[in-house]
Scaffold this motif. Sequence first.
Motif, PDB file in Angstrom:
ATOM      1  N   SER A  60     -10.043-102.005 -27.872  1.00 35.83           N
ATOM      2  CA  SER A  60     -11.215-102.655 -27.288  1.00 35.83           C
ATOM      3  C   SER A  60     -11.189-104.160 -27.532  1.00 35.83           C
ATOM      4  O   SER A  60     -10.744-104.632 -28.583  1.00 35.83           O
ATOM      5  CB  SER A  60     -12.490-102.056 -27.885  1.00 35.83           C
ATOM      6  N   SER A  61     -11.699-104.899 -26.562  1.00 29.88           N
ATOM      7  CA  SER A  61     -11.873-106.347 -26.733  1.00 29.88           C
ATOM      8  C   SER A  61     -13.094-106.664 -27.585  1.00 29.88           C
ATOM      9  O   SER A  61     -13.321-107.824 -27.928  1.00 29.88           O
ATOM     10  CB  SER A  61     -12.001-107.034 -25.372  1.00 29.88           C
ATOM     11  N   GLY A  62     -13.873-105.620 -27.939  1.00 28.17           N
ATOM     12  CA  GLY A  62     -14.994-105.800 -28.849  1.00 28.17           C
ATOM     13  C   GLY A  62     -16.306-106.107 -28.148  1.00 28.17           C
ATOM     14  O   GLY A  62     -16.327-106.735 -27.100  1.00 28.17           O
ATOM     15  N   ILE A  63     -17.388-105.657 -28.757  1.00 31.44           N
ATOM     16  CA  ILE A  63     -18.710-105.966 -28.209  1.00 31.44           C
ATOM     17  C   ILE A  63     -19.196-107.323 -28.718  1.00 31.44           C
ATOM     18  O   ILE A  63     -19.973-108.002 -28.070  1.00 31.44           O
ATOM     19  CB  ILE A  63     -19.738-104.862 -28.548  1.00 31.44           C
ATOM     20  N   GLY A  64     -18.730-107.720 -29.889  1.00 33.66           N
ATOM     21  CA  GLY A  64     -19.088-109.011 -30.457  1.00 33.66           C
ATOM     22  C   GLY A  64     -17.961-110.002 -30.300  1.00 33.66           C
ATOM     23  O   GLY A  64     -17.116-109.886 -29.405  1.00 33.66           O
ATOM     24  N   ILE A  65     -17.926-110.970 -31.195  1.00 38.17           N
ATOM     25  CA  ILE A  65     -16.937-112.043 -31.078  1.00 38.17           C
ATOM     26  C   ILE A  65     -16.904-112.815 -32.388  1.00 38.17           C
ATOM     27  O   ILE A  65     -17.854-112.782 -33.169  1.00 38.17           O
ATOM     28  CB  ILE A  65     -17.312-112.982 -29.903  1.00 38.17           C
ATOM     29  N   TRP A  66     -15.787-113.492 -32.633  1.00 34.78           N
ATOM     30  CA  TRP A  66     -15.712-114.433 -33.745  1.00 34.78           C
ATOM     31  C   TRP A  66     -15.984-115.832 -33.213  1.00 34.78           C
ATOM     32  O   TRP A  66     -15.493-116.211 -32.145  1.00 34.78           O
ATOM     33  CB  TRP A  66     -14.320-114.400 -34.382  1.00 34.78           C
ATOM     34  N   GLY A  67     -16.771-116.607 -33.942  1.00 28.96           N
ATOM     35  CA  GLY A  67     -16.928-118.016 -33.612  1.00 28.96           C
ATOM     36  C   GLY A  67     -17.805-118.265 -32.408  1.00 28.96           C
ATOM     37  O   GLY A  67     -18.773-117.545 -32.153  1.00 28.96           O
ATOM     38  N   GLY A  68     -17.443-119.319 -31.655  1.00 29.22           N
ATOM     39  CA  GLY A  68     -18.232-119.721 -30.501  1.00 29.22           C
ATOM     40  C   GLY A  68     -18.411-118.600 -29.500  1.00 29.22           C
ATOM     41  O   GLY A  68     -17.487-117.850 -29.220  1.00 29.22           O
ATOM     42  N   LYS A  69     -19.597-118.485 -28.948  1.00 30.56           N
ATOM     43  CA  LYS A  69     -19.933-117.372 -28.048  1.00 30.56           C
ATOM     44  C   LYS A  69     -19.460-117.659 -26.628  1.00 30.56           C
ATOM     45  O   LYS A  69     -20.251-117.955 -25.733  1.00 30.56           O
ATOM     46  CB  LYS A  69     -21.439-117.121 -28.073  1.00 30.56           C
ATOM     47  N   PHE A  70     -18.145-117.545 -26.451  1.00 27.61           N
ATOM     48  CA  PHE A  70     -17.548-117.802 -25.145  1.00 27.61           C
ATOM     49  C   PHE A  70     -16.551-116.707 -24.807  1.00 27.61           C
ATOM     50  O   PHE A  70     -15.738-116.316 -25.642  1.00 27.61           O
ATOM     51  CB  PHE A  70     -16.832-119.154 -25.122  1.00 27.61           C
ATOM     52  N   ARG A  71     -16.629-116.214 -23.584  1.00 22.79           N
ATOM     53  CA  ARG A  71     -15.623-115.291 -23.037  1.00 22.79           C
ATOM     54  C   ARG A  71     -15.136-115.889 -21.724  1.00 22.79           C
ATOM     55  O   ARG A  71     -15.897-115.996 -20.763  1.00 22.79           O
ATOM     56  CB  ARG A  71     -16.228-113.908 -22.791  1.00 22.79           C
ATOM     57  N   ILE A  72     -13.889-116.293 -21.705  1.00 24.88           N
ATOM     58  CA  ILE A  72     -13.294-116.874 -20.507  1.00 24.88           C
ATOM     59  C   ILE A  72     -12.009-116.105 -20.207  1.00 24.88           C
ATOM     60  O   ILE A  72     -11.049-116.170 -20.964  1.00 24.88           O
ATOM     61  CB  ILE A  72     -12.995-118.374 -20.696  1.00 24.88           C
ATOM     62  N   GLY A  73     -12.019-115.360 -19.112  1.00 27.23           N
ATOM     63  CA  GLY A  73     -10.863-114.540 -18.771  1.00 27.23           C
ATOM     64  C   GLY A  73     -10.796-113.229 -19.518  1.00 27.23           C
ATOM     65  O   GLY A  73      -9.847-112.462 -19.365  1.00 27.23           O
ATOM     66  N   THR A  74     -11.807-112.938 -20.356  1.00 28.32           N
ATOM     67  CA  THR A  74     -11.927-111.652 -21.052  1.00 28.32           C
ATOM     68  C   THR A  74     -13.396-111.250 -21.001  1.00 28.32           C
ATOM     69  O   THR A  74     -14.237-111.985 -20.484  1.00 28.32           O
ATOM     70  CB  THR A  74     -11.473-111.744 -22.523  1.00 28.32           C
ATOM     71  N   HIS A  75     -13.733-110.084 -21.560  1.00 31.91           N
ATOM     72  CA  HIS A  75     -15.141-109.695 -21.596  1.00 31.91           C
ATOM     73  C   HIS A  75     -15.451-108.964 -22.893  1.00 31.91           C
ATOM     74  O   HIS A  75     -14.557-108.466 -23.580  1.00 31.91           O
ATOM     75  CB  HIS A  75     -15.512-108.823 -20.389  1.00 31.91           C
ATOM     76  N   SER A  76     -16.734-108.911 -23.224  1.00 33.32           N
ATOM     77  CA  SER A  76     -17.219-108.095 -24.334  1.00 33.32           C
ATOM     78  C   SER A  76     -17.628-106.742 -23.779  1.00 33.32           C
ATOM     79  O   SER A  76     -18.238-106.667 -22.715  1.00 33.32           O
ATOM     80  CB  SER A  76     -18.407-108.767 -25.023  1.00 33.32           C
ATOM     81  N   GLU A  77     -17.328-105.682 -24.519  1.00 39.04           N
ATOM     82  CA  GLU A  77     -17.502-104.349 -23.938  1.00 39.04           C
ATOM     83  C   GLU A  77     -17.929-103.317 -24.976  1.00 39.04           C
ATOM     84  O   GLU A  77     -17.813-103.525 -26.188  1.00 39.04           O
ATOM     85  CB  GLU A  77     -16.194-103.890 -23.321  1.00 39.04           C
ATOM     86  N   TYR A  78     -18.442-102.214 -24.473  1.00 37.97           N
ATOM     87  CA  TYR A  78     -18.604-101.001 -25.244  1.00 37.97           C
ATOM     88  C   TYR A  78     -18.033 -99.867 -24.399  1.00 37.97           C
ATOM     89  O   TYR A  78     -18.149 -99.859 -23.173  1.00 37.97           O
ATOM     90  CB  TYR A  78     -20.072-100.750 -25.641  1.00 37.97           C
ATOM     91  N   VAL A  79     -17.380 -98.931 -25.055  1.00 40.41           N
ATOM     92  CA  VAL A  79     -16.674 -97.848 -24.360  1.00 40.41           C
ATOM     93  C   VAL A  79     -17.507 -96.583 -24.443  1.00 40.41           C
ATOM     94  O   VAL A  79     -18.007 -96.220 -25.527  1.00 40.41           O
ATOM     95  CB  VAL A  79     -15.286 -97.607 -24.982  1.00 40.41           C
ATOM     96  N   VAL A  80     -17.687 -95.924 -23.311  1.00 38.08           N
ATOM     97  CA  VAL A  80     -18.397 -94.641 -23.264  1.00 38.08           C
ATOM     98  C   VAL A  80     -17.365 -93.561 -22.950  1.00 38.08           C
ATOM     99  O   VAL A  80     -16.854 -93.470 -21.835  1.00 38.08           O
ATOM    100  CB  VAL A  80     -19.513 -94.648 -22.208  1.00 38.08           C
ATOM    101  N   LEU A  81     -17.023 -92.799 -23.970  1.00 36.54           N
ATOM    102  CA  LEU A  81     -15.978 -91.770 -23.872  1.00 36.54           C
ATOM    103  C   LEU A  81     -16.600 -90.396 -23.659  1.00 36.54           C
ATOM    104  O   LEU A  81     -17.449 -89.976 -24.456  1.00 36.54           O
ATOM    105  CB  LEU A  81     -15.107 -91.773 -25.117  1.00 36.54           C
ATOM    106  N   THR A  82     -16.190 -89.716 -22.614  1.00 37.09           N
ATOM    107  CA  THR A  82     -16.568 -88.312 -22.407  1.00 37.09           C
ATOM    108  C   THR A  82     -15.342 -87.448 -22.661  1.00 37.09           C
ATOM    109  O   THR A  82     -14.314 -87.610 -22.009  1.00 37.09           O
ATOM    110  CB  THR A  82     -17.080 -88.088 -20.979  1.00 37.09           C
ATOM    111  N   LEU A  83     -15.475 -86.562 -23.636  1.00 34.77           N
ATOM    112  CA  LEU A  83     -14.369 -85.673 -24.010  1.00 34.77           C
ATOM    113  C   LEU A  83     -14.699 -84.271 -23.532  1.00 34.77           C
ATOM    114  O   LEU A  83     -15.734 -83.711 -23.904  1.00 34.77           O
ATOM    115  CB  LEU A  83     -14.169 -85.689 -25.513  1.00 34.77           C
ATOM    116  N   LYS A  84     -13.834 -83.731 -22.691  1.00 30.98           N
ATOM    117  CA  LYS A  84     -14.068 -82.403 -22.118  1.00 30.98           C
ATOM    118  C   LYS A  84     -13.018 -81.415 -22.612  1.00 30.98           C
ATOM    119  O   LYS A  84     -11.907 -81.808 -22.955  1.00 30.98           O
ATOM    120  CB  LYS A  84     -14.038 -82.473 -20.588  1.00 30.98           C
TER     121      LYS A  84
END
Length: 362
Positions: free
Chosen positions: A338-362
């Motif tokens: 994961s690229s992470g939901i948070g970040i280190w340092g300055g709050k900038f995402r350029i060319g990437t994104h902050s995310e949360y993963v929703v996994l469905t296991l069947k």
Amino acid sequence: MKLWFFVFTLLPLLGCIYVGWHIWRILPLANIYKFFIIALMFGCFSLLFVNFSLGLERFPLPVARVMYAIGTSSIFILLYLVMLFLVLDLGRLVRLIPSSFLHHSAVGSWTVLGIMVALFVYGNLHYYNKVRQPLELTSSKPLAKPVKMVLLSDLHLGYHNTRADFEKWVKLINDEKPDLVLMAGDIIDISHKPVMEENMAEVFRMIQAPVYTCLGNHDYYAGEPQSEQFIKESGIHLLRDQSITLPNGITIIGRDDRTNMRRKSVKDLTKEADMSKFTILLDHQPYHLEDAERYGVDFQFSGHTHYGQVWPISWIEDRMYEDAFGPLQKGNTHYYVSSGIGIWGGKFRIGTHSEYVVLTLK
């Protein structure tokens, strides 16, 4: 050590000199004003090193937050100023840009300022847009019923990711109505002071599902004993080189971060775990992914990379890691970095994104 010194000290210093020289040439101002602007920029950048050498704990929280934001943002701004002036220099060499544009030029100065402001306003707004990343896996091992999980990494709670930010993330989690929440480390950024003063443990206890985590390198940097205590106070199940088998037919292995040189190997951890169940390995740093495949792990979830946070660092990480971001499959083992939901340092995402993963296991 020489490589790290070069990357984090010598290269930024050379970048400051290069950018400072260009700013001196391009500004259509008297020398005294140029000197003041360049000194201010160097001061903002040097604050990054001051923060780490002096420690932010000695300052009141509002002051420490401003110091942290200015110091850590400066490194990203410096990176893009270097790239912008390199492009302008190249344009001048091939005669696409007149030399006058870079020398005592109001047009050039306002153009550079406009590009930088637009870029970093976008980067900041984009950071706050948390991307929901769906993921679906099918288990060949028996499950009582389908399981829905929210996967998070790299929260980096602290001076920049505040309680107010975290409360919004918890709402996103609870809106999914998950059976389980898994975190792949770096819950705390660099200090326990802000998470304790804002009582962020209380926010963790608002999550309406069991939470399991492993430690990340920043949890060690902030102080491993304090991180462990905070995680327990938050109602989170911390797995440090341990495994647990849940009633829903899932085994979770939490591997300690590689900061701990004495952590157990994946081989030893799988020997101690119930591998007859669908097995998830939480390992903060995505190194040696072949170990999970070799020892029969069904799914590994990692973070740590942030996917560089900004381009072109993401390109560099693609060459550093087998999987710097996103899903991967090796044999019967699935991975997600994961690229992470948070970040280190300055709050900038350029060319990437902050995310949360929703996994469905069947």
